[in-house]
Design a protein around this motif. Structure first.
Motif, PDB file in Angstrom:
ATOM      1  N   LEU A 172      18.828  52.365 -19.716  1.00  0.00           N
ATOM      2  CA  LEU A 172      19.307  52.301 -21.094  1.00  0.00           C
ATOM      3  C   LEU A 172      18.157  51.824 -21.981  1.00  0.00           C
ATOM      4  O   LEU A 172      17.578  50.765 -21.737  1.00  0.00           O
ATOM      5  CB  LEU A 172      20.490  51.332 -21.189  1.00  0.00           C
ATOM      6  CG  LEU A 172      21.123  51.155 -22.570  1.00  0.00           C
ATOM      7  CD1 LEU A 172      21.689  52.466 -23.100  1.00  0.00           C
ATOM      8  CD2 LEU A 172      22.216  50.095 -22.514  1.00  0.00           C
ATOM      9  N   VAL A 173      17.841  52.626 -23.002  1.00  0.00           N
ATOM     10  CA  VAL A 173      16.777  52.268 -23.943  1.00  0.00           C
ATOM     11  C   VAL A 173      17.427  51.717 -25.210  1.00  0.00           C
ATOM     12  O   VAL A 173      18.160  52.425 -25.893  1.00  0.00           O
ATOM     13  CB  VAL A 173      15.901  53.500 -24.288  1.00  0.00           C
ATOM     14  CG1 VAL A 173      14.809  53.110 -25.277  1.00  0.00           C
ATOM     15  CG2 VAL A 173      15.308  54.102 -23.028  1.00  0.00           C
ATOM     16  N   GLU A 210      19.969  56.765 -21.333  1.00  0.00           N
ATOM     17  CA  GLU A 210      20.791  56.704 -22.535  1.00  0.00           C
ATOM     18  C   GLU A 210      20.064  55.866 -23.567  1.00  0.00           C
ATOM     19  O   GLU A 210      19.168  55.098 -23.220  1.00  0.00           O
ATOM     20  CB  GLU A 210      22.132  56.032 -22.239  1.00  0.00           C
ATOM     21  CG  GLU A 210      23.067  56.880 -21.395  1.00  0.00           C
ATOM     22  CD  GLU A 210      24.342  56.097 -21.120  1.00  0.00           C
ATOM     23  OE1 GLU A 210      25.131  55.907 -22.058  1.00  0.00           O
ATOM     24  OE2 GLU A 210      24.510  55.656 -19.974  1.00  0.00           O
ATOM     25  N   ARG A 211      20.477  55.998 -24.843  1.00  0.00           N
ATOM     26  CA  ARG A 211      19.812  55.233 -25.897  1.00  0.00           C
ATOM     27  C   ARG A 211      20.815  54.561 -26.830  1.00  0.00           C
ATOM     28  O   ARG A 211      21.859  55.124 -27.148  1.00  0.00           O
ATOM     29  CB  ARG A 211      18.918  56.148 -26.730  1.00  0.00           C
ATOM     30  CG  ARG A 211      17.672  56.569 -25.982  1.00  0.00           C
ATOM     31  CD  ARG A 211      16.749  57.349 -26.862  1.00  0.00           C
ATOM     32  NE  ARG A 211      16.471  56.630 -28.108  1.00  0.00           N
ATOM     33  CZ  ARG A 211      15.799  57.148 -29.125  1.00  0.00           C
ATOM     34  NH1 ARG A 211      15.362  58.395 -29.034  1.00  0.00           N
ATOM     35  NH2 ARG A 211      15.577  56.442 -30.210  1.00  0.00           N
ATOM     36  N   ILE A 212      20.468  53.383 -27.297  1.00  0.00           N
ATOM     37  CA  ILE A 212      21.187  52.694 -28.370  1.00  0.00           C
ATOM     38  C   ILE A 212      20.135  52.247 -29.371  1.00  0.00           C
ATOM     39  O   ILE A 212      19.166  51.575 -28.997  1.00  0.00           O
ATOM     40  CB  ILE A 212      21.947  51.455 -27.847  1.00  0.00           C
ATOM     41  CG1 ILE A 212      22.967  51.871 -26.793  1.00  0.00           C
ATOM     42  CG2 ILE A 212      22.642  50.739 -29.000  1.00  0.00           C
ATOM     43  CD1 ILE A 212      23.706  50.693 -26.180  1.00  0.00           C
ATOM     44  N   VAL A 264      27.681  45.997 -27.672  1.00  0.00           N
ATOM     45  CA  VAL A 264      27.277  46.904 -26.586  1.00  0.00           C
ATOM     46  C   VAL A 264      26.987  46.145 -25.288  1.00  0.00           C
ATOM     47  O   VAL A 264      26.361  46.693 -24.377  1.00  0.00           O
ATOM     48  CB  VAL A 264      26.040  47.740 -26.990  1.00  0.00           C
ATOM     49  CG1 VAL A 264      26.384  48.628 -28.192  1.00  0.00           C
ATOM     50  CG2 VAL A 264      24.852  46.850 -27.312  1.00  0.00           C
ATOM     51  N   ARG A 265      27.447  44.908 -25.187  1.00  0.00           N
ATOM     52  CA  ARG A 265      27.127  44.086 -24.022  1.00  0.00           C
ATOM     53  C   ARG A 265      27.491  44.769 -22.708  1.00  0.00           C
ATOM     54  O   ARG A 265      26.726  44.727 -21.732  1.00  0.00           O
ATOM     55  CB  ARG A 265      27.859  42.745 -24.127  1.00  0.00           C
ATOM     56  CG  ARG A 265      27.260  41.674 -23.232  1.00  0.00           C
ATOM     57  CD  ARG A 265      28.152  40.495 -22.985  1.00  0.00           C
ATOM     58  NE  ARG A 265      27.596  39.648 -21.945  1.00  0.00           N
ATOM     59  CZ  ARG A 265      27.579  39.986 -20.663  1.00  0.00           C
ATOM     60  NH1 ARG A 265      28.068  41.135 -20.257  1.00  0.00           N
ATOM     61  NH2 ARG A 265      27.029  39.159 -19.771  1.00  0.00           N
ATOM     62  N   ASP A 266      28.625  45.419 -22.651  1.00  0.00           N
ATOM     63  CA  ASP A 266      29.041  46.046 -21.388  1.00  0.00           C
ATOM     64  C   ASP A 266      28.090  47.175 -20.997  1.00  0.00           C
ATOM     65  O   ASP A 266      27.767  47.332 -19.810  1.00  0.00           O
ATOM     66  CB  ASP A 266      30.466  46.590 -21.517  1.00  0.00           C
ATOM     67  CG  ASP A 266      31.482  45.464 -21.481  1.00  0.00           C
ATOM     68  OD1 ASP A 266      31.079  44.308 -21.229  1.00  0.00           O
ATOM     69  OD2 ASP A 266      32.665  45.734 -21.733  1.00  0.00           O
ATOM     70  N   ARG A 267      27.659  47.924 -21.972  1.00  0.00           N
ATOM     71  CA  ARG A 267      26.735  49.014 -21.640  1.00  0.00           C
ATOM     72  C   ARG A 267      25.405  48.458 -21.136  1.00  0.00           C
ATOM     73  O   ARG A 267      24.779  49.051 -20.248  1.00  0.00           O
ATOM     74  CB  ARG A 267      26.493  49.896 -22.866  1.00  0.00           C
ATOM     75  CG  ARG A 267      27.745  50.678 -23.268  1.00  0.00           C
ATOM     76  CD  ARG A 267      27.509  51.499 -24.510  1.00  0.00           C
ATOM     77  NE  ARG A 267      26.511  52.551 -24.291  1.00  0.00           N
ATOM     78  CZ  ARG A 267      25.966  53.253 -25.276  1.00  0.00           C
ATOM     79  NH1 ARG A 267      26.299  52.992 -26.541  1.00  0.00           N
ATOM     80  NH2 ARG A 267      25.088  54.190 -25.015  1.00  0.00           N
ATOM     81  N   LEU A 268      24.969  47.347 -21.693  1.00  0.00           N
ATOM     82  CA  LEU A 268      23.754  46.701 -21.194  1.00  0.00           C
ATOM     83  C   LEU A 268      23.918  46.333 -19.723  1.00  0.00           C
ATOM     84  O   LEU A 268      23.027  46.531 -18.895  1.00  0.00           O
ATOM     85  CB  LEU A 268      23.449  45.422 -21.996  1.00  0.00           C
ATOM     86  CG  LEU A 268      23.199  45.565 -23.503  1.00  0.00           C
ATOM     87  CD1 LEU A 268      23.117  44.190 -24.159  1.00  0.00           C
ATOM     88  CD2 LEU A 268      21.909  46.340 -23.768  1.00  0.00           C
ATOM     89  N   GLY A 285      18.066  39.593 -22.815  1.00  0.00           N
ATOM     90  CA  GLY A 285      17.782  38.967 -21.527  1.00  0.00           C
ATOM     91  C   GLY A 285      18.626  37.731 -21.269  1.00  0.00           C
ATOM     92  O   GLY A 285      18.751  37.287 -20.122  1.00  0.00           O
ATOM     93  N   GLY A 286      19.206  37.152 -22.294  1.00  0.00           N
ATOM     94  CA  GLY A 286      20.116  36.028 -22.106  1.00  0.00           C
ATOM     95  C   GLY A 286      21.550  36.469 -21.873  1.00  0.00           C
ATOM     96  O   GLY A 286      22.380  35.669 -21.437  1.00  0.00           O
ATOM     97  N   LEU A 287      21.823  37.747 -22.149  1.00  0.00           N
ATOM     98  CA  LEU A 287      23.194  38.252 -21.998  1.00  0.00           C
ATOM     99  C   LEU A 287      23.451  38.860 -20.632  1.00  0.00           C
ATOM    100  O   LEU A 287      24.574  38.791 -20.120  1.00  0.00           O
ATOM    101  CB  LEU A 287      23.490  39.310 -23.078  1.00  0.00           C
ATOM    102  CG  LEU A 287      23.578  38.817 -24.520  1.00  0.00           C
ATOM    103  CD1 LEU A 287      23.730  39.998 -25.475  1.00  0.00           C
ATOM    104  CD2 LEU A 287      24.749  37.849 -24.685  1.00  0.00           C
ATOM    105  N   VAL A 288      22.446  39.499 -20.036  1.00  0.00           N
ATOM    106  CA  VAL A 288      22.639  40.197 -18.763  1.00  0.00           C
ATOM    107  C   VAL A 288      21.461  39.942 -17.833  1.00  0.00           C
ATOM    108  O   VAL A 288      20.393  39.508 -18.281  1.00  0.00           O
ATOM    109  CB  VAL A 288      22.784  41.730 -18.982  1.00  0.00           C
ATOM    110  CG1 VAL A 288      24.014  42.035 -19.827  1.00  0.00           C
ATOM    111  CG2 VAL A 288      21.528  42.307 -19.606  1.00  0.00           C
ATOM    112  N   GLY A 289      21.657  40.229 -16.533  1.00  0.00           N
ATOM    113  CA  GLY A 289      20.603  39.998 -15.537  1.00  0.00           C
ATOM    114  C   GLY A 289      19.973  41.288 -15.032  1.00  0.00           C
ATOM    115  O   GLY A 289      19.322  41.291 -13.998  1.00  0.00           O
TER     116      GLY A 289
END
Lengths: 226, 226, 226, 226, 226, 226, 226, 226
Positions: F97-98, F124-126, F140-144, F165-169
């Motif tokens: 994901l970009v 994919e892109r956001i 868009v946290r879930d997509r990340l 980087g603080g939201l997902v690993g």
């Protein structure tokens, strides 16, 4: 003098008419970023305020020089220096020698020379005496010694002021130029070299600032007793 | 040669025993950040691998020098250079002249001189010939001309290589030093000055890198035909 | 030789006619910032002063090259290097190998090669052997070892000199180029990489300074005994 | 004068005994990095060579000052400036005014003042007149105007020379200091500010270089006609 | 408000329609790097979302200004600032005074002034009051004191905020500009000077960021009690 | 494979045909500084060597894109990314994901996306989810969280990777862009911000290096187990 | 989870207890600037919140290590890495290989290795394979190829990642170290070299940031399918 | 007021007694580089001149704090902030919220908080809300919105002001700290990040300058209407 007397509001600029009274020298037109019309207007206004004394415009591109030539036929243009002078320079007191290292340093050296003369000292020039051909410096040692102030102009590694400053004890203003490429960093290497000179008594102006060196040197030279 | 033959694993380091075969010179102990014990161990191991050829340790602080003196009585210490040499240097081929600008440049010049000798060339030194006293440089012009390679060491504005490089055409390695303050930026100003030298044919090594200059100069000098 | 004999004053420049006597090599025309007319004048004058020896102009833009082609039909132009040579190069002594990392480094490598030849050594070139395809470097290891001096040209991270310097002990001049973008900082990253090389004996010239590397390498190579 | 007469080789240093003849001022002992013994030896030797003229040592740490006090009872120490003077300063010609911005700039201002006096001009000082309290600068405007040369010392943003340089036309040497933190970058911000001053005629020396400013200012002041 | 309500996806951009609710001010069109069509589309869309409140576009080149003039006849253009405003600005609360040092700083000062007004405060301007003519600053001291917030714009050495900040205790946003050359480093020198100001209570925005200063100053001024 | 098999010498370049065998991915045409003809030649040659696998050219200016369109009708051009692809991309393994911060970051994000796909992962892109409108990131946290690798593109202060980087690993490659002005220093500020991120596990590529991020991310994603 | 559940307020710090839920990994104690007592308290608290999973403290000086040893006898200390681990690391998924260039890079490589293991991947190390002895790199080519992710640690010119990245296509995190002197600029030269690597697919972390590289590599490796 | 009334000459410093009249706030003792005795003398003198208003000393090392505690028992010391306050702070007008990112930023945040209070506004603090744990910022959104001015303190990448500035429209002073290592460059990276913030209306002070932020914020807050 009230503020309305000491400042002349032209809309695009407020001319400091009081500067000569405070510092001995009138304001100068710094041409970079100004339109040819603005240069002519400012020169005209400064000349009117200081009729007995030459006024100066620097950093004039060809378009501005052309317009000055057309509108102010009494102005004296120096195309290498990119300057215009309007009015008679003061009778010279003291003498400044402008020494430059390479052929590409000529515009900065010329701007310095014109500025010296407009600010009231006599001026001479010696060009192309870089340290890689030391005999060229040594050959002019006596002329260095006889000046009241030296302006030494160099790009690249900026070593010439160190060499000159070790030969004579005359006040010396060093001017780094942006001549060079790569690690010359647009003149920063020459600037740093001059600031770190192992020869004492050298002071330095901004990169390519022939004008500033000229003002400083003229102020020094014209105080000199003969 | 297999990898296990060409590398000697000491746990804290893997010594490159193959380097002399590839490059003509054995590996050297860079002492900064190593314990005195590690320095002694590495010198001993390198000496065992190269019994007929001097091996070198550089950047030794007083504690490491003391330990080398105690444990390796055959080692030759140079306290100004901060080096230790173990074994006989090769018979000298060619001659390098190390020229330095100021008294504070002496440690770097000494490291360069020791490195030249260990890497197989003869070496001489001239100190304290900064450009602010040009007569000191000019007085040694003939010696500059007779060398097979020059190492020129200077801090502050680093102008000496430009002056020397304009006097002679001998291969010249310039070494900037961290001597200076303020705008010397820990030697960056001297480094930049040397990289921008207006004298052609000068090449430069890292700040304070007398060792690297010594290796480079010895490789040049020992190829020279007489 | 008096100053008037050793210097030729052309108005816009003072040619150092004494340089060959001092350093073994005549002065060179650095074309950047000079008009095509000045380039032709300087080449002509230098050729007249050194009729038996090729003289060189570098950094010639297409207009200057065109003018040289028209006015000096005997001159040899190298459009990739941006150079013009007038007169016969000296009989070659020693051999320099110019190695470059990427296709975009070609102009700097070409300037280096021309400069080597004009300054009296033979020259060969190997291009496009970046460290990301190590087999290309390893395949030419023998040719690296046989040279009398190496010039290694690289942009971006500038890692090629470290790799080459670990393979052979030949004198090595590293030339960083301004090839890259972003954090390459116009070649500073490659320059810093080369100055910090972990391979000993590497010395470095200014960014894109193929000419300087060529002079240095030729001086080294032509001293070599065979 | 032969080289052996003009240079005094002390082993750790070669003293330039010819400098006064060339530049009007004897060599100075730069104490940083020298042992107390070396400082004493150099001061003694310079004093012997210039018995009728004060000689100077700068950047003396407390140990060096203590040793000078013990060994050279005639020396005059300035603990704020970190200087020692041995012998009578020349009769003063011209007058220099040293102006400093903050209390922390005092050591640099003191070094400048001592250097002025030793190099033959009279000197006065005004301290703690930073631009954040403009009334303190304006209150001394007349004294600024009466000097033959100004030295303006400031750290942090280094704005004081611009303000002073807009008030008077006296030659002005600006000295940036390393006073500050964070984005002051060890004095680089003050240095850059002074180099870019909008007031014409200002020239600049290295960060914390009170000595260099003192030499430059004295040379200017002592030429002045009264 | 859901994400689909708070964001308007235009394909080339996603407009933050929620910003006014969160921060009190609608999003602004930053014109640099956008096509004239994109500028018009974004202004139109923002105006539709905030019909009772002026919306702003900045950094418009002449082509974008021309297109806005043609397509959005109700927009108000400021060619010096390079801005377009669409809709009525809020009734002013509080008053901001924009003070600039030189004539070349006018575009940045103008961008700041427009931004202040669009963000809900009244604005006045004083131009060309550089520190080299201090009387011009002192003459407006009362006006400085009466403002609710000051924006002080200066290039070169950026000394004006220090002088103003020492005269009055009004909240002060300093804006460095890229006006200058050589060691001005594209405005970094002015930026560093302002960050190191010896006058307390000054805060700084990015180089040439009149817009950011305008938003900050308007937010401060419109909170002020009268 | 011999060197002659692994390298294809085109005169102006030596193509590394062995790269796919070593690293899994064929060489790529970096279009900057190459003529349209060279781009077409290189793409054709790489396609011939890797007929079953898409090959890529990046940094194509409009002239090069036009030439590719004319000469290689099967090539797929992306004008925002400035890329051309010839041949079928591999069946995608894993998903990248970009995410990009501003509208001006689109070209770099597009180059990254194309590079991911050519190197064998799905993409994919956001866009336009800068940290000044945090709700757009949070939405868009879930997509990340579902991606196998993230590429996060941002200019100016480059804060987006820290927030993501603080939201997902998920493995995260940060790409600074040169979007910004003044103190953005051509992207250096964003680069420094990302290198100093307080969120662990972020790694960074060169300014504007969408291609490098795409290769890195694809290599990570295509190893992922599902 | 409410904020009071997700954050543990210890007075001197607020521990992020929610991080493992969001990113898969618990918070880590960064020991620099913390007292030994704070380190012990934080480790204890994190261990209590994550009893089934090792927690990590990095950058522990000898005093902090001593205190951890005394107060937390179950903690595992690595004195070279300066780390303490409390609790069982997760069962390893995937495998990371840490490759370092010189002996002085060992602490950073050790920090990286410990961090990999604590974050759930297996780890191996190869040390002292600098590019100046290429045979040492080539001898381990197969091991490079078999890893799921590589961490490549190097100081000085930082060339090792380029060489490794040209040999294999494994995801590669490059870690510059502050090993070097002079123009290494505290690790900036290695950092710049790695960012400009000519080998594609390399990403970079901050200077000496073994921890960050370890987290990034473990996240990549543990996703890998076998 | 005459100069002798407005300035108090203590020999080592000239106290600006007129500052409160001009700017509303008395002069402050900047303790760095001053002896404990000087700090006590200055605090005493300022207190005598401003008996009804607290005076402040900052940057006090433990020795200076100890001496203040002994000599001025009425002074209030804050050991984390390194400050001493003597006299009653003004009745608070308006309210400032100091938000900091990490535990190591506490000293700068504490200096800011003390400075706010002494300069006449109320102050609250929220610590350890770095952007890597966004929930901690979002949880305090209402408190951010209710302040009259925000001070946001962060080191490393300095991203917190961008996040906060996107959530609320309160005037915001950002303070970069020197917390970090390697590419944090002593706080320059945080400083650059804040200057380039994509959130509008943020202004920035020098690295670690909690005092300056406190003065600026108090001036803003105490003007606020309720």
């Amino acid at each position: 003098m009230s503020d309305s007397q000491s400042t002349d509001d032209l809309g695009f600029a407020r001319v400091d008419l009081d500067r000569e009274r405070r510092t001995g020298d009138p304001e100068v037109v710094y041409g970079a970023g100004k339109t040819p019309e603005q240069v002519v207007t400012l020169l005209t206004r400064l000349h009117a305020a200081h009729p007995g004394r030459a006024v100066l415009a620097t950093r004039l591109d060809p378009a501005a020089q052309e317009r000055v030539r057309a509108d102010l036929p009494d102005a004296v243009l120096d195309p290498v220096a990119g300057t215009a002078t309007l009015g008679e320079p003061p009778a010279p007191r003291g003498r400044v020698l402008v020494v430059s290292a390479g052929t590409s340093d000529a515009p900065v050296a010329a701007e310095a020379a014109v500025s010296v003369r407009v600010h009231g000292a006599a001026v001479e020039r010696i060009g192309d005496v870089g340290v890689a051909g030391l005999h060229r410096v040594l050959a002019v040692r006596d002329r260095l010694d006889e000046a009241d102030c030296l302006i030494v102009v160099a790009g690249m590694e900026g070593a010439l002021p160190s060499v000159v400053g070790g030969l004579v004890g005359v006040p010396l203003i060093a001017v780094p130029t942006s001549v060079g490429y790569g690690a010359s960093l647009g003149g920063l290497s020459a600037l740093l070299g001059m600031l770190n000179s192992c020869a004492p008594g050298i002071s330095v102006v901004n990169i390519d600032n022939g004008y500033g060196a000229g003002v400083a040197a003229a102020r020094i030279a014209r105080r000199t007793a003969r």
